[in-house]
Design a protein around this motif. Sequence first.
Motif, PDB file in Angstrom:
ATOM      1  N   LEU A  89     -39.309  50.106 -19.060  1.00 50.91           N
ATOM      2  CA  LEU A  89     -38.939  48.820 -18.490  1.00 50.91           C
ATOM      3  C   LEU A  89     -38.387  49.014 -17.076  1.00 50.91           C
ATOM      4  CD1 LEU A  89     -37.196  47.194 -21.592  1.00 50.91           C
ATOM      5  CD2 LEU A  89     -39.587  47.083 -20.891  1.00 50.91           C
ATOM      6  N   VAL A  90     -37.757  50.163 -16.835  1.00 47.85           N
ATOM      7  CA  VAL A  90     -37.321  50.550 -15.501  1.00 47.85           C
ATOM      8  C   VAL A  90     -37.634  52.021 -15.318  1.00 47.85           C
ATOM      9  CG1 VAL A  90     -35.451  48.840 -15.500  1.00 47.85           C
ATOM     10  CG2 VAL A  90     -34.966  51.207 -16.169  1.00 47.85           C
ATOM     11  N   HIS A  91     -37.539  52.467 -14.080  1.00 53.76           N
ATOM     12  CA  HIS A  91     -37.732  53.888 -13.776  1.00 53.76           C
ATOM     13  C   HIS A  91     -36.527  54.355 -12.972  1.00 53.76           C
ATOM     14  CE1 HIS A  91     -40.097  57.557 -13.161  1.00 53.76           C
ATOM     15  NE2 HIS A  91     -39.599  57.565 -11.936  1.00 53.76           N
ATOM     16  N   ILE A  92     -35.784  55.308 -13.517  1.00 56.64           N
ATOM     17  CA  ILE A  92     -34.561  55.778 -12.869  1.00 56.64           C
ATOM     18  C   ILE A  92     -34.910  56.641 -11.655  1.00 56.64           C
ATOM     19  CG2 ILE A  92     -32.468  57.149 -13.157  1.00 56.64           C
ATOM     20  CD1 ILE A  92     -32.488  56.445 -16.110  1.00 56.64           C
ATOM     21  N   VAL A  93     -34.311  56.314 -10.529  1.00 54.88           N
ATOM     22  CA  VAL A  93     -34.451  57.110  -9.312  1.00 54.88           C
ATOM     23  C   VAL A  93     -33.059  57.288  -8.719  1.00 54.88           C
ATOM     24  CG1 VAL A  93     -36.805  56.354  -8.800  1.00 54.88           C
ATOM     25  CG2 VAL A  93     -34.870  55.022  -7.937  1.00 54.88           C
ATOM     26  N   SER A  94     -32.967  58.097  -7.680  1.00 53.74           N
ATOM     27  CA  SER A  94     -31.687  58.320  -7.031  1.00 53.74           C
ATOM     28  C   SER A  94     -31.165  57.011  -6.427  1.00 53.74           C
ATOM     29  CB  SER A  94     -31.833  59.378  -5.930  1.00 53.74           C
ATOM     30  OG  SER A  94     -30.621  59.559  -5.237  1.00 53.74           O
ATOM     31  N   GLY A  95     -29.948  56.639  -6.810  1.00 45.56           N
ATOM     32  CA  GLY A  95     -29.326  55.458  -6.235  1.00 45.56           C
ATOM     33  C   GLY A  95     -29.584  54.163  -6.960  1.00 45.56           C
ATOM     34  N   GLY A  96     -30.355  54.185  -8.074  1.00 44.61           N
ATOM     35  CA  GLY A  96     -30.613  52.949  -8.794  1.00 44.61           C
ATOM     36  C   GLY A  96     -31.822  53.057  -9.699  1.00 44.61           C
ATOM     37  N   VAL A  97     -32.502  51.935  -9.901  1.00 48.23           N
ATOM     38  CA  VAL A  97     -33.686  51.908 -10.764  1.00 48.23           C
ATOM     39  C   VAL A  97     -34.785  51.101 -10.093  1.00 48.23           C
ATOM     40  CG1 VAL A  97     -32.358  52.132 -12.896  1.00 48.23           C
ATOM     41  CG2 VAL A  97     -32.914  49.847 -12.037  1.00 48.23           C
ATOM     42  N   LEU A 142     -29.333  42.920 -23.038  1.00 44.82           N
ATOM     43  CA  LEU A 142     -28.661  42.000 -22.121  1.00 44.82           C
ATOM     44  C   LEU A 142     -28.916  42.390 -20.661  1.00 44.82           C
ATOM     45  CD1 LEU A 142     -25.250  41.681 -23.996  1.00 44.82           C
ATOM     46  CD2 LEU A 142     -26.992  39.910 -23.791  1.00 44.82           C
ATOM     47  N   LEU A 143     -28.881  43.701 -20.391  1.00 46.48           N
ATOM     48  CA  LEU A 143     -29.111  44.174 -19.029  1.00 46.48           C
ATOM     49  C   LEU A 143     -30.552  43.904 -18.597  1.00 46.48           C
ATOM     50  CD1 LEU A 143     -27.987  45.621 -16.565  1.00 46.48           C
ATOM     51  CD2 LEU A 143     -28.568  47.805 -17.651  1.00 46.48           C
ATOM     52  N   ALA A 144     -31.494  44.045 -19.530  1.00 47.52           N
ATOM     53  CA  ALA A 144     -32.891  43.737 -19.206  1.00 47.52           C
ATOM     54  C   ALA A 144     -33.037  42.280 -18.787  1.00 47.52           C
ATOM     55  CB  ALA A 144     -33.788  44.043 -20.401  1.00 47.52           C
ATOM     56  N   PRO A 168     -42.898  45.849 -14.433  1.00 47.09           N
ATOM     57  CA  PRO A 168     -43.237  44.454 -14.749  1.00 47.09           C
ATOM     58  C   PRO A 168     -42.941  44.007 -16.172  1.00 47.09           C
ATOM     59  CG  PRO A 168     -44.999  45.470 -13.476  1.00 47.09           C
ATOM     60  CD  PRO A 168     -44.039  46.563 -13.831  1.00 47.09           C
ATOM     61  N   VAL A 169     -43.105  44.882 -17.163  1.00 44.51           N
ATOM     62  CA  VAL A 169     -42.993  44.416 -18.549  1.00 44.51           C
ATOM     63  C   VAL A 169     -41.574  43.982 -18.914  1.00 44.51           C
ATOM     64  CG1 VAL A 169     -42.432  46.580 -19.734  1.00 44.51           C
ATOM     65  CG2 VAL A 169     -43.939  44.921 -20.851  1.00 44.51           C
ATOM     66  N   ILE A 170     -40.602  44.286 -18.073  1.00 44.43           N
ATOM     67  CA  ILE A 170     -39.232  43.860 -18.362  1.00 44.43           C
ATOM     68  C   ILE A 170     -39.129  42.330 -18.379  1.00 44.43           C
ATOM     69  CG2 ILE A 170     -38.308  43.690 -16.017  1.00 44.43           C
ATOM     70  CD1 ILE A 170     -35.834  45.242 -17.058  1.00 44.43           C
ATOM     71  N   ALA A 171     -40.099  41.650 -17.753  1.00 44.19           N
ATOM     72  CA  ALA A 171     -40.092  40.180 -17.764  1.00 44.19           C
ATOM     73  C   ALA A 171     -40.227  39.632 -19.179  1.00 44.19           C
ATOM     74  CB  ALA A 171     -41.221  39.650 -16.882  1.00 44.19           C
ATOM     75  N   ARG A 172     -40.677  40.463 -20.088  1.00 43.36           N
ATOM     76  CA  ARG A 172     -40.782  40.051 -21.500  1.00 43.36           C
ATOM     77  C   ARG A 172     -39.421  39.664 -22.070  1.00 43.36           C
ATOM     78  NH1 ARG A 172     -41.347  42.644 -26.776  1.00 43.36           N
ATOM     79  NH2 ARG A 172     -43.139  41.780 -27.881  1.00 43.36           N
TER      80      ARG A 172
END
Length: 462
Positions: free
Chosen positions: A417-425, A303-305, A429-433
Amino acid sequence: MRAREIPTLALDSYQRAARVALANHLVTPSYPDRIALPLLRRWATELREDLLELFGYRLEVTETTARLFPVLDSLDASQPARTGTDRVFDRRRYAYLALSLAALGRAGNQITLSELADHVAAEAGQVDGVELEADRASDRDAFVDAVGWLAARGAISLADGDAGGWAHNPAAGEALYDIERPVVLALFRPPRAVQHLRSAAGLLAGFEAPAGADDEARGPEDPKEVLRRVRRALVEHPVVYFDDLDPDGRTALAAPRTVAEVELLTGLVSERRAEGVALIDTSGRLSDIRFPGTGTIAQVALLLAGEISDRVVDPDAPALVRHPIGDDSALLALLDDAIPGGGVFDDLAESAVSTTTAAAFESNRREQTYPFIEQSWLVDTVGALVERFGRTFAAQWQADPDGLRARAVDMLHRLRLVHIVSGGVIVLPVIARYRDVMVSIRDRAPQDSLFTGDSTENEATA
């Protein structure tokens, strides 16, 4: 390639064996199940040749073990050791695991849990920052987790007693283990002697040049090794982006034959997009994560994706800031800081490696930026999902939305699908799937209840 010579009726069995070997670098009579080792032994000769030709991997098969020796092209923090309850190992558990292996290698045919703990405690006392106190419950729990990891892979087998009883009360509980020496010896086989390394970069493929050498000094890469590197990425990562690769790698990934050979070996089906290539595992025998999947975390992650995908393309929302992913120099620095200086043989050690040089060897991806989504947006979005679908979630996650968000985001990170970094993500691109996720609420059949108003129960599926 030997897979081309396999009869059609036997090809499915061969592909299952290949997936087992790639998914489980160690196979024993009991791990991952009792049919895996006989399957690998049946196809050992063909697999040994194909894995070496396609990936540069070496496969050793004996009567009691099958051990795949992979080649690492980059650091990967997405596949840590996990406990039986899927909790990620911390530094203490890794230390206990390594010290337990060392103790088992010197032991006889059997050992009690308390005796093993004494050996580990004695060795831990010689390493700064590591200790095992049997009187401390947290130490006992971490030690039992490490022992359980070894037991699950068949390095030791319970002969009598209960490890849980010892963890609860070491004065009253005890456990006796049989030691499976071939498995113990097969578990720890690093490509290089770790006492000769000053940096974890020395375990990566292709890192042969001394510190300070540049790409021109190394010369052009062998085309066969370029193909192997790309194929390794296809089976080691959920998706391979063209931006992850150097120009030679991008050319190799674009060639249909490169992916077709991996498909033939594994039985997986490729999905090509403008950004890269992913191998789709419908069998569930190669992937360590099934997605989409069942369970609250997987459902919320899906759902979050969908919500993230919609936010990225939303024309009415403010434009998102874009950031590059960056390299693994920070992770490499953390690993190198943890290397005990006293454990390195100075006379045999390789030259010190700077994080800048090591990162240059790890990847040569072109600079690309991706949308960045702040942590506050994730908090609000998951909160809205809990409010909307929370009645269908497991009770523990209904009461812990922050923990649910962290686990869901971590799953998306592991799937690239995402890459975790400080303060968010950073959104990949493949998350558009997974845009336009459709959600249905399924009402379970009413069950008798002692209380009124409890006649129905709902479940969300996405």
